[in-house]
Design a protein around this motif. Structure first.
Motif, PDB file in Angstrom:
ATOM      1  N   ILE A  40     -23.543  36.349 -45.263  1.00 54.03           N
ATOM      2  CA  ILE A  40     -23.081  36.166 -44.166  1.00 54.03           C
ATOM      3  C   ILE A  40     -21.540  36.542 -43.991  1.00 54.03           C
ATOM      4  CG2 ILE A  40     -22.182  34.382 -42.529  1.00 54.03           C
ATOM      5  CD1 ILE A  40     -24.371  32.491 -43.801  1.00 54.03           C
ATOM      6  N   ILE A  41     -21.157  37.153 -43.351  1.00 48.16           N
ATOM      7  CA  ILE A  41     -19.839  37.968 -42.949  1.00 48.16           C
ATOM      8  C   ILE A  41     -19.292  37.561 -41.816  1.00 48.16           C
ATOM      9  CG2 ILE A  41     -18.990  40.592 -42.950  1.00 48.16           C
ATOM     10  CD1 ILE A  41     -21.415  41.933 -43.632  1.00 48.16           C
ATOM     11  N   SER A  42     -18.102  36.958 -41.947  1.00 55.77           N
ATOM     12  CA  SER A  42     -17.376  36.372 -40.932  1.00 55.77           C
ATOM     13  C   SER A  42     -15.389  36.486 -41.027  1.00 55.77           C
ATOM     14  CB  SER A  42     -17.041  34.879 -41.231  1.00 55.77           C
ATOM     15  OG  SER A  42     -17.150  34.220 -42.402  1.00 55.77           O
ATOM     16  N   ASP A  43     -14.868  35.972 -40.543  1.00 54.17           N
ATOM     17  CA  ASP A  43     -13.431  36.390 -40.340  1.00 54.17           C
ATOM     18  C   ASP A  43     -12.951  35.856 -40.718  1.00 54.17           C
ATOM     19  OD1 ASP A  43     -11.200  36.841 -39.027  1.00 54.17           O
ATOM     20  OD2 ASP A  43     -11.487  38.244 -37.968  1.00 54.17           O
ATOM     21  N   ALA A  44     -12.521  36.120 -42.364  1.00 55.31           N
ATOM     22  CA  ALA A  44     -11.073  35.234 -43.240  1.00 55.31           C
ATOM     23  C   ALA A  44     -10.235  34.854 -41.944  1.00 55.31           C
ATOM     24  CB  ALA A  44     -10.962  35.986 -44.260  1.00 55.31           C
ATOM     25  N   ASP A  45     -10.086  35.402 -40.748  1.00 57.69           N
ATOM     26  CA  ASP A  45      -8.662  34.854 -40.296  1.00 57.69           C
ATOM     27  C   ASP A  45      -9.222  33.366 -39.260  1.00 57.69           C
ATOM     28  OD1 ASP A  45      -6.444  36.006 -41.392  1.00 57.69           O
ATOM     29  OD2 ASP A  45      -7.161  37.397 -40.654  1.00 57.69           O
ATOM     30  N   THR A  46     -10.100  34.052 -38.212  1.00 58.30           N
ATOM     31  CA  THR A  46     -10.551  32.503 -37.402  1.00 58.30           C
ATOM     32  C   THR A  46     -11.977  32.390 -37.631  1.00 58.30           C
ATOM     33  OG1 THR A  46     -12.393  34.409 -36.752  1.00 58.30           O
ATOM     34  CG2 THR A  46      -9.908  34.652 -35.406  1.00 58.30           C
ATOM     35  N   GLY A  47     -12.387  32.816 -39.106  1.00 58.63           N
ATOM     36  CA  GLY A  47     -13.718  31.547 -39.013  1.00 58.63           C
ATOM     37  C   GLY A  47     -14.950  32.369 -38.535  1.00 58.63           C
ATOM     38  N   GLU A  48     -15.074  32.977 -37.635  1.00 57.49           N
ATOM     39  CA  GLU A  48     -15.733  33.802 -37.105  1.00 57.49           C
ATOM     40  C   GLU A  48     -16.886  34.310 -37.419  1.00 57.49           C
ATOM     41  OE1 GLU A  48     -16.666  36.591 -33.336  1.00 57.49           O
ATOM     42  OE2 GLU A  48     -14.822  36.558 -33.424  1.00 57.49           O
ATOM     43  N   VAL A  49     -18.579  34.271 -37.491  1.00 55.30           N
ATOM     44  CA  VAL A  49     -19.406  34.931 -38.000  1.00 55.30           C
ATOM     45  C   VAL A  49     -19.374  35.980 -37.049  1.00 55.30           C
ATOM     46  CG1 VAL A  49     -21.545  35.019 -38.540  1.00 55.30           C
ATOM     47  CG2 VAL A  49     -20.765  32.856 -38.606  1.00 55.30           C
ATOM     48  N   LEU A  50     -19.147  37.223 -38.198  1.00 54.41           N
ATOM     49  CA  LEU A  50     -19.455  38.984 -37.644  1.00 54.41           C
ATOM     50  C   LEU A  50     -20.684  39.210 -37.545  1.00 54.41           C
ATOM     51  CD1 LEU A  50     -15.704  40.196 -38.629  1.00 54.41           C
ATOM     52  CD2 LEU A  50     -16.180  38.893 -35.948  1.00 54.41           C
ATOM     53  N   PHE A  51     -21.832  39.273 -39.339  1.00 55.33           N
ATOM     54  CA  PHE A  51     -22.797  39.467 -39.103  1.00 55.33           C
ATOM     55  C   PHE A  51     -23.234  38.994 -40.187  1.00 55.33           C
ATOM     56  CE2 PHE A  51     -19.443  42.715 -38.582  1.00 55.33           C
ATOM     57  CZ  PHE A  51     -20.401  43.773 -37.462  1.00 55.33           C
ATOM     58  N   GLU A  52     -24.964  38.950 -40.040  1.00 57.81           N
ATOM     59  CA  GLU A  52     -25.741  38.180 -41.431  1.00 57.81           C
ATOM     60  C   GLU A  52     -26.912  39.143 -42.010  1.00 57.81           C
ATOM     61  OE1 GLU A  52     -27.720  34.272 -40.857  1.00 57.81           O
ATOM     62  OE2 GLU A  52     -26.419  34.720 -38.715  1.00 57.81           O
ATOM     63  N   LEU A  53     -26.686  39.221 -42.818  1.00 62.48           N
ATOM     64  CA  LEU A  53     -27.925  40.383 -43.385  1.00 62.48           C
ATOM     65  C   LEU A  53     -29.051  39.469 -44.355  1.00 62.48           C
ATOM     66  CD1 LEU A  53     -25.574  42.069 -46.178  1.00 62.48           C
ATOM     67  CD2 LEU A  53     -26.427  43.124 -43.515  1.00 62.48           C
ATOM     68  N   LEU A  54     -30.137  39.738 -43.603  1.00 67.83           N
ATOM     69  CA  LEU A  54     -31.099  38.925 -43.346  1.00 67.83           C
ATOM     70  C   LEU A  54     -32.318  39.759 -44.206  1.00 67.83           C
ATOM     71  CD1 LEU A  54     -30.557  36.778 -40.343  1.00 67.83           C
ATOM     72  CD2 LEU A  54     -29.937  35.912 -42.470  1.00 67.83           C
ATOM     73  N   GLU A  55     -32.186  41.087 -43.713  1.00 69.61           N
ATOM     74  CA  GLU A  55     -33.719  41.267 -44.531  1.00 69.61           C
ATOM     75  C   GLU A  55     -33.248  42.827 -45.206  1.00 69.61           C
ATOM     76  OE1 GLU A  55     -35.777  43.253 -41.127  1.00 69.61           O
ATOM     77  OE2 GLU A  55     -35.853  41.027 -39.953  1.00 69.61           O
ATOM     78  N   ALA A  56     -33.819  43.185 -46.609  1.00 71.59           N
ATOM     79  CA  ALA A  56     -33.666  44.224 -47.311  1.00 71.59           C
ATOM     80  C   ALA A  56     -33.644  45.541 -46.674  1.00 71.59           C
ATOM     81  CB  ALA A  56     -34.081  43.869 -48.100  1.00 71.59           C
ATOM     82  N   GLY A  57     -32.727  45.933 -47.383  1.00 74.89           N
ATOM     83  CA  GLY A  57     -32.075  47.407 -46.328  1.00 74.89           C
ATOM     84  C   GLY A  57     -31.461  47.564 -45.044  1.00 74.89           C
ATOM     85  N   GLN A  58     -31.188  46.074 -44.542  1.00 73.09           N
ATOM     86  CA  GLN A  58     -30.923  46.046 -43.540  1.00 73.09           C
ATOM     87  C   GLN A  58     -29.240  47.053 -43.483  1.00 73.09           C
ATOM     88  OE1 GLN A  58     -30.144  42.442 -41.769  1.00 73.09           O
ATOM     89  NE2 GLN A  58     -28.683  42.336 -40.006  1.00 73.09           N
ATOM     90  N   VAL A  59     -28.590  47.784 -42.081  1.00 70.18           N
ATOM     91  CA  VAL A  59     -27.756  48.487 -42.811  1.00 70.18           C
ATOM     92  C   VAL A  59     -26.843  47.420 -41.636  1.00 70.18           C
ATOM     93  CG1 VAL A  59     -26.269  50.919 -42.804  1.00 70.18           C
ATOM     94  CG2 VAL A  59     -28.538  50.016 -44.186  1.00 70.18           C
ATOM     95  N   ILE A  60     -25.635  47.393 -41.725  1.00 69.63           N
ATOM     96  CA  ILE A  60     -24.215  47.049 -40.289  1.00 69.63           C
ATOM     97  C   ILE A  60     -22.975  48.193 -40.815  1.00 69.63           C
ATOM     98  CG2 ILE A  60     -25.658  45.202 -39.899  1.00 69.63           C
ATOM     99  CD1 ILE A  60     -23.605  43.754 -41.402  1.00 69.63           C
ATOM    100  N   THR A  61     -22.724  48.553 -39.424  1.00 76.43           N
ATOM    101  CA  THR A  61     -21.707  48.810 -39.670  1.00 76.43           C
ATOM    102  C   THR A  61     -20.216  47.209 -39.553  1.00 76.43           C
ATOM    103  OG1 THR A  61     -22.117  50.787 -38.262  1.00 76.43           O
ATOM    104  CG2 THR A  61     -19.891  50.600 -38.116  1.00 76.43           C
ATOM    105  N   ILE A  62     -19.302  47.028 -40.441  1.00 75.56           N
ATOM    106  CA  ILE A  62     -18.839  46.485 -40.272  1.00 75.56           C
ATOM    107  C   ILE A  62     -17.193  46.562 -39.846  1.00 75.56           C
ATOM    108  CG2 ILE A  62     -20.292  44.903 -41.712  1.00 75.56           C
ATOM    109  CD1 ILE A  62     -18.700  45.548 -44.269  1.00 75.56           C
ATOM    110  N   ALA A  63     -16.996  48.446 -39.713  1.00 79.91           N
ATOM    111  CA  ALA A  63     -15.374  49.084 -39.684  1.00 79.91           C
ATOM    112  C   ALA A  63     -15.586  50.036 -38.985  1.00 79.91           C
ATOM    113  CB  ALA A  63     -14.530  48.706 -40.991  1.00 79.91           C
ATOM    114  N   LYS A  64     -15.726  50.131 -37.570  1.00 79.08           N
ATOM    115  CA  LYS A  64     -15.949  51.641 -37.357  1.00 79.08           C
ATOM    116  C   LYS A  64     -14.454  52.630 -37.605  1.00 79.08           C
ATOM    117  CE  LYS A  64     -17.693  52.232 -33.597  1.00 79.08           C
ATOM    118  NZ  LYS A  64     -18.176  53.132 -32.364  1.00 79.08           N
TER     119      LYS A  64
END
Length: 371
Positions: A95-119
């Motif tokens: 689980i990837i969340s914002d360290a300052d606000t605690g808001e959950v941003l992304f979850e990696l739930l499947e093998a091979g899943q690719v997400i952009t966490i910073a553009k």
């Protein structure tokens, strides 16, 4: 390898390259016009779910991750190259969340899943972009846009169908060794399990489920006593909890019923949703009880524990009772998977047709305007 299920990282996507102001300079071509190119975009930061990883230890000691900035634009209509992207491999279940606000941003739930966490930032415009009929020699350009910067908290929750609960030395590690391919440390002293262990239980060639074993809980775990509370989060995604109880404790002064009640109490204090998950009681170490005393001992436990759910009697050491138990577990897990995949029922009142009757006093129609 040390098991780490929480880490903090700082990431920066690349800034965009600046646009260029340039004019064509060629022999015999006076007033050649603008030819300044755009800057390249900055590199992105990607996260990839890697099924070969089971810990976040790589990010405990490597916190800073920066993508390259885009190249600046150049003359002769040359655009800058895009900055190199970077890819961060993370375990499935992160689980990837914002360290300052605690808001959950992304979850990696499947093998091979690719997400952009910073553009990465877009590149700036060169003066070639500003050329027009009334502005034939523009000197404008724009700087590149900054890339995204984030302080992130990474939290790993393992993906398992079944979770094991129990006091230290209840026999959880022996059980997961007996029924799965996991090989955790087993010894005759408490707290031999120091981090979660995952095992795949195969009921048939194409029928299996995943079981997770966490360090044993002790009284006061919800307030931080022992190690188990650190890993209870790994049970939050399970479909079933097995409460493993030592029916024949080595110390005569230890009461299995009181131990079982302590576990239930700690579970309720930690997380109400986890407490309300389907839970079965598994009475382990049956081989330590004489055959003629087993029935009475089990009945006494169920009566004093006031348990109305499923109860299974096993010996993880001799594997007695394990085979029927894992088949029941598979049936339960499989049925839950089917129910999760089943299409949602549609209220027949909303299907339409001449015979459909809608109750317009229903609160859901409060904002309905027939006009």
């Amino acid at each position: 390898m040390k098991f780490v299920d929480e880490a903090f990282i700082d990431i920066s996507a690349g800034d965009g390259g600046n646009g260029c102001v340039s004019f064509r300079h060629e022999k015999y071509k006076e007033f050649g016009g603008p030819d300044g190119g755009d800057g390249g975009r900055g590199g992105h930061v990607y996260a990839v779910a890697d099924e070969n990883l089971n810990t976040l230890v790589d990010y405990r000691y490597s916190r800073r991750h920066d993508a390259k900035r885009g190249q600046h634009g150049m003359g002769s209509d040359m655009f800058g190259a895009a900055g190199d992207d970077i890819t961060l491999n993370m375990p499935v279940g992160t689980i990837i969340s914002d360290a300052d606000t605690g808001e959950v941003l992304f979850e990696l739930l499947e093998a091979g899943q690719v997400i952009t966490i910073a553009k990465g930032g877009d590149g700036g415009f060169g003066n070639l972009r500003f050329k027009s009929a009334i502005n034939r020699a523009p000197r404008q350009k724009t700087p590149g846009f900054p890339g995204e910067r984030r302080n992130l908290k990474l939290e790993l929750k393992v993906l398992a169908d079944v979770g094991l609960l129990g006091m230290p030395n209840a026999g959880k590690s022996t059980f997961i060794t007996a029924v799965s391919n996991a090989r955790p440390k087993i010894a005759d002293y408490p707290f031999t399990t120091l981090h979660p262990n995952l095992g795949v239980v195969r009921v048939a060639p194409e029928q299996s489920f995943v079981v997770a074993d966490i360090p044993g809980l002790i009284e006061g775990a919800s307030e931080g006593a022992g190690l188990g509370h650190l890993f209870l989060r790994h049970l939050q995604r399970t479909r079933l909890l097995l409460h493993v109880v030592d029916i024949a404790p080595f110390d005569e002064g230890v009461d299995p019923v009181e131990q079982a009640k302590a576990i239930v109490s700690e579970l309720k204090k930690y997380d109400a949703d986890l407490y309300n998950k389907p839970r079965w009681v598994v009475l382990n170490k049956l081989d330590m009880v004489p055959v003629e005393e087993r029935e009475a001992k089990v009945k006494d436990f169920v009566k004093r524990f006031k348990w109305k759910g499923p109860v299974y009697e096993i010996s993880a050491l001799t594997r007695e009772g394990c085979e029927p138990l894992i088949r029941k577990i598979y049936e339960h897990v499989h049925n839950q998977q089917l129910s999760e995949q089943a299409p949602k029922e549609v209220d027949p009142r909303f299907v339409g047709g001449e015979d459909s009757e809608l109750d317009m006093t229903d609160p859901r129609f409060a904002s309905y305007d027939p006009e």
